[in-house]
Design a protein around this motif. Sequence first.
Motif, PDB file in Angstrom:
ATOM      1  N   UNK A 140     -52.957 -13.064 -26.304  1.00  0.00           N
ATOM      2  CA  UNK A 140     -51.934 -12.530 -27.197  1.00  0.00           C
ATOM      3  C   UNK A 140     -52.582 -11.821 -28.366  1.00  0.00           C
ATOM      4  N   UNK A 141     -51.974 -10.715 -28.771  1.00  0.00           N
ATOM      5  CA  UNK A 141     -52.409  -9.957 -29.944  1.00  0.00           C
ATOM      6  C   UNK A 141     -51.291  -9.990 -30.967  1.00  0.00           C
ATOM      7  N   UNK A 142     -51.588 -10.499 -32.175  1.00  0.00           N
ATOM      8  CA  UNK A 142     -50.617 -10.501 -33.270  1.00  0.00           C
ATOM      9  C   UNK A 142     -51.006  -9.424 -34.266  1.00  0.00           C
ATOM     10  N   UNK A 143     -50.077  -8.523 -34.548  1.00  0.00           N
ATOM     11  CA  UNK A 143     -50.324  -7.393 -35.431  1.00  0.00           C
ATOM     12  C   UNK A 143     -49.538  -7.540 -36.728  1.00  0.00           C
ATOM     13  N   UNK A 144     -50.182  -7.230 -37.844  1.00  0.00           N
ATOM     14  CA  UNK A 144     -49.534  -7.244 -39.149  1.00  0.00           C
ATOM     15  C   UNK A 144     -50.177  -6.177 -40.018  1.00  0.00           C
ATOM     16  N   UNK A 145     -49.465  -5.741 -41.053  1.00  0.00           N
ATOM     17  CA  UNK A 145     -50.036  -4.778 -42.000  1.00  0.00           C
ATOM     18  C   UNK A 145     -50.744  -5.473 -43.162  1.00  0.00           C
ATOM     19  N   UNK A 146     -50.672  -6.785 -43.220  1.00  0.00           N
ATOM     20  CA  UNK A 146     -51.168  -7.545 -44.366  1.00  0.00           C
ATOM     21  C   UNK A 146     -52.559  -8.102 -44.065  1.00  0.00           C
ATOM     22  N   UNK A 147     -53.606  -7.552 -44.684  1.00  0.00           N
ATOM     23  CA  UNK A 147     -54.972  -8.002 -44.429  1.00  0.00           C
ATOM     24  C   UNK A 147     -55.205  -9.425 -44.928  1.00  0.00           C
ATOM     25  N   UNK A 148     -54.548  -9.794 -46.028  1.00  0.00           N
ATOM     26  CA  UNK A 148     -54.687 -11.174 -46.515  1.00  0.00           C
ATOM     27  C   UNK A 148     -54.089 -12.160 -45.517  1.00  0.00           C
ATOM     28  N   UNK A 149     -52.984 -11.776 -44.867  1.00  0.00           N
ATOM     29  CA  UNK A 149     -52.385 -12.642 -43.857  1.00  0.00           C
ATOM     30  C   UNK A 149     -53.282 -12.733 -42.621  1.00  0.00           C
ATOM     31  N   UNK A 150     -53.923 -11.628 -42.257  1.00  0.00           N
ATOM     32  CA  UNK A 150     -54.874 -11.655 -41.142  1.00  0.00           C
ATOM     33  C   UNK A 150     -55.946 -12.707 -41.399  1.00  0.00           C
ATOM     34  N   UNK A 158     -58.091 -18.069 -40.078  1.00  0.00           N
ATOM     35  CA  UNK A 158     -58.591 -19.391 -40.475  1.00  0.00           C
ATOM     36  C   UNK A 158     -57.921 -20.479 -39.634  1.00  0.00           C
ATOM     37  N   UNK A 159     -56.611 -20.388 -39.469  1.00  0.00           N
ATOM     38  CA  UNK A 159     -55.893 -21.377 -38.669  1.00  0.00           C
ATOM     39  C   UNK A 159     -56.368 -21.354 -37.220  1.00  0.00           C
ATOM     40  N   UNK A 160     -56.544 -20.162 -36.651  1.00  0.00           N
ATOM     41  CA  UNK A 160     -57.015 -20.063 -35.266  1.00  0.00           C
ATOM     42  C   UNK A 160     -58.426 -20.634 -35.125  1.00  0.00           C
ATOM     43  N   UNK A 161     -59.271 -20.397 -36.131  1.00  0.00           N
ATOM     44  CA  UNK A 161     -60.637 -20.930 -36.080  1.00  0.00           C
ATOM     45  C   UNK A 161     -60.626 -22.448 -36.128  1.00  0.00           C
ATOM     46  N   UNK A 162     -59.777 -23.023 -36.971  1.00  0.00           N
ATOM     47  CA  UNK A 162     -59.686 -24.481 -37.061  1.00  0.00           C
ATOM     48  C   UNK A 162     -59.159 -25.087 -35.766  1.00  0.00           C
ATOM     49  N   UNK A 163     -58.256 -24.366 -35.102  1.00  0.00           N
ATOM     50  CA  UNK A 163     -57.714 -24.842 -33.833  1.00  0.00           C
ATOM     51  C   UNK A 163     -58.689 -24.638 -32.683  1.00  0.00           C
ATOM     52  N   UNK A 164     -59.718 -23.812 -32.919  1.00  0.00           N
ATOM     53  CA  UNK A 164     -60.673 -23.522 -31.853  1.00  0.00           C
ATOM     54  C   UNK A 164     -60.107 -22.609 -30.782  1.00  0.00           C
ATOM     55  N   UNK A 165     -59.148 -21.759 -31.157  1.00  0.00           N
ATOM     56  CA  UNK A 165     -58.530 -20.849 -30.187  1.00  0.00           C
ATOM     57  C   UNK A 165     -59.426 -19.624 -30.009  1.00  0.00           C
ATOM     58  N   UNK A 166     -59.837 -19.308 -28.775  1.00  0.00           N
ATOM     59  CA  UNK A 166     -60.666 -18.130 -28.552  1.00  0.00           C
ATOM     60  C   UNK A 166     -59.814 -16.868 -28.468  1.00  0.00           C
ATOM     61  N   UNK A 167     -60.468 -15.748 -28.190  1.00  0.00           N
ATOM     62  CA  UNK A 167     -59.749 -14.507 -27.902  1.00  0.00           C
ATOM     63  C   UNK A 167     -60.432 -13.801 -26.729  1.00  0.00           C
ATOM     64  N   UNK A 201     -58.513 -16.371 -22.106  1.00  0.00           N
ATOM     65  CA  UNK A 201     -57.299 -16.163 -22.870  1.00  0.00           C
ATOM     66  C   UNK A 201     -57.503 -16.493 -24.338  1.00  0.00           C
ATOM     67  N   UNK A 202     -56.404 -16.486 -25.105  1.00  0.00           N
ATOM     68  CA  UNK A 202     -56.512 -16.818 -26.520  1.00  0.00           C
ATOM     69  C   UNK A 202     -55.617 -15.953 -27.373  1.00  0.00           C
ATOM     70  N   UNK A 203     -55.912 -15.927 -28.664  1.00  0.00           N
ATOM     71  CA  UNK A 203     -55.076 -15.224 -29.641  1.00  0.00           C
ATOM     72  C   UNK A 203     -55.968 -14.440 -30.587  1.00  0.00           C
ATOM     73  N   UNK A 204     -55.647 -13.170 -30.782  1.00  0.00           N
ATOM     74  CA  UNK A 204     -56.344 -12.337 -31.759  1.00  0.00           C
ATOM     75  C   UNK A 204     -55.360 -11.927 -32.845  1.00  0.00           C
ATOM     76  N   UNK A 205     -55.839 -11.895 -34.074  1.00  0.00           N
ATOM     77  CA  UNK A 205     -55.029 -11.467 -35.220  1.00  0.00           C
ATOM     78  C   UNK A 205     -55.659 -10.181 -35.759  1.00  0.00           C
TER      79      UNK A 205
END
Length: 659
Positions: A285-295, A300-309, A314-318
Amino acid sequence: MIEIVGVKEGQEFEAALHIRRLLLNVWPDLAQSRRDKVKIFVGFKMYGQAVEDLDLVVVGLLDEPREFAVEFKFYPRDGEPFLPRQAWVKNFALLIEVKSHDAGGVHFDDKVASVRYMRNGTAKWECVTEKNRTQMFELKKYLARHGLDRIHVQDLVLFTGLREADLPERPHNCVANDASFERYLNVLGQISRPHRSGNRVTLSFGADEAFERLLAGKFGLFEAIEPTPLDRRRMDIVAKKSVPDEWLDDLGKRQIILRGRGGVGKTVNLLQMAYRSYDQRQERSLLLTFNKALVADLRRTMALLGVPRSVENGGIAIETAHGFFGRVMLALGVISDYDGFLENFELHKANLIEFLESGAISTDDILELGRGSPADFDWDLIFVDEGQDWPQDEIDILRRIFGTERITVSDGVDQFVRDGVADWITGMAKGSVQSRRLKRSMRMKSNVATFASDVANALGIHDWDVEPNSDAAGGRVIIIEGDLYSRPQILHDLASEALALGNHPVDMLACVPPSMVRTTSEDGLCTAAEHYVKSGGRVWDGTARDVREFFASHRDELRFVQYDSCRGLEAWTSINFGLDQLWDYKFNQMISSGRQTDDLLTSPEENAAAHAARWIMIPLTRAMDTIVVNVGAPPSVLKSALMVVHDKRRDFVQWIVQA
């Protein structure tokens, strides 16, 4: 001494043990040596970088240069290739990507390696040579962030399922399972451009002092980030709590739109859906936002969860929307480089759409994006945060690349950041869109949600429909009139109060108006952050462009952002510096834009006031437990509204006047 640190299982750990054996085959005494140091980092995390996950990082520092047998011609920095009479190695830093594919799963185009993965029953090829090189550049950036910018890093690909005879003719950066460590060193002699001294070569990747720092046990480079209780709560919400099954059933079948105002959990719902598709289906999954601070915050949350990309697992990219569209344009030949990209963004979009509509860029060209660069473009699902801000041309581009059924959009109802009204519905067939409305406050405790609703009503926002969460009782509001930024002790006191409840400074969020941002200061800190640092605090200052590229990696860092960048963020305690300045800033911004309203009975000033009022609600919905609002001493529209709410809610709204 050889030390293996990090992950203790899996193919990467097995590869680390393999390299340890290779080292001891060449130098048996290395195991007991106190003066020679080799560390093999397994599953190394570069928190905050565009690429976070590295298979192996092998760092060695030898007390005295050690000789090794020469097999090939070396390619020196200056001069022609030659066969050294003698060769030594003093230190080395290797980034090794590990692949276990057999010969049928590896393809070489000349000396560029690609590996095959199966995704959804279809064979996908990933260029591992390019992936490894990108990792190397990110590792160098990461080292430079920690003051180690003078260490050379060499990228290598280890194929544990191949033999040296299966590889192309050298030179190249691939090694096979039967390669000795002397073969590794000979490869370095060919590709790392060593310095030649007559007919002799000593491999050295930097000054010994830099390697000593890198290998020091107390050096913070390889420390894992430590989650706070609030981090753990957020991780549990994303990973353990689930959206309804029918929401997941719609993923990939039709476009989904989640509508709701600030604080109702739109972004969390996106993450829950993305995580569930990864956990259950190994989808990307790819999550897109215009907010760099939110990215930075979500990474950080994905890193703590250990989710790859990764492509294979599979995984999640921000990512930021601008960054994604830039890669698309570069890959499709719309731009040749990123020079002046943002300044000419509108022109580049117009050119891309023209090429798509004329057929100059075909459907096959679009499909080739995923085939040729799967790490960047092969996504099963697309999640769009704050979709109400998307211009129509960007919506059209995203649909042409991925179709509509793979897209899920969070719609914050009100349009703020960019011109135009987003339309995610027009042109969609009946039944191809599923809209869901979110109303219940998921972030704010009931008192904070009630305060936000009262302020909205006092500012004339009569369609505010966020319902307080009765299951989350409590919360408090502190309004500070007068100077706050030069009184950092107040922030320290708030941090101490939060710590007593198990929270940390990184769980707090300080928002500042543009007047507090300093682009020319040496440290790049905004004025409020500067005062806090001088009083002994640590900060992650997202008002600085380069800092926003990385997330806060230490729990003692208090986060600072501009108001324009606070959407989607959350905190246990939020501190809002000069909130009345935000009202003035957004009011004047709307007036100067000359934007017309469709309502002929509404004046430009009334339209600007409504725009400013809705912007005020964004920072007022960031906090969970405690919200601090700072206003100046002079009268203002916002101050009058806050006084009305204070008179009504004195039981949990405190008003403090600073002399």
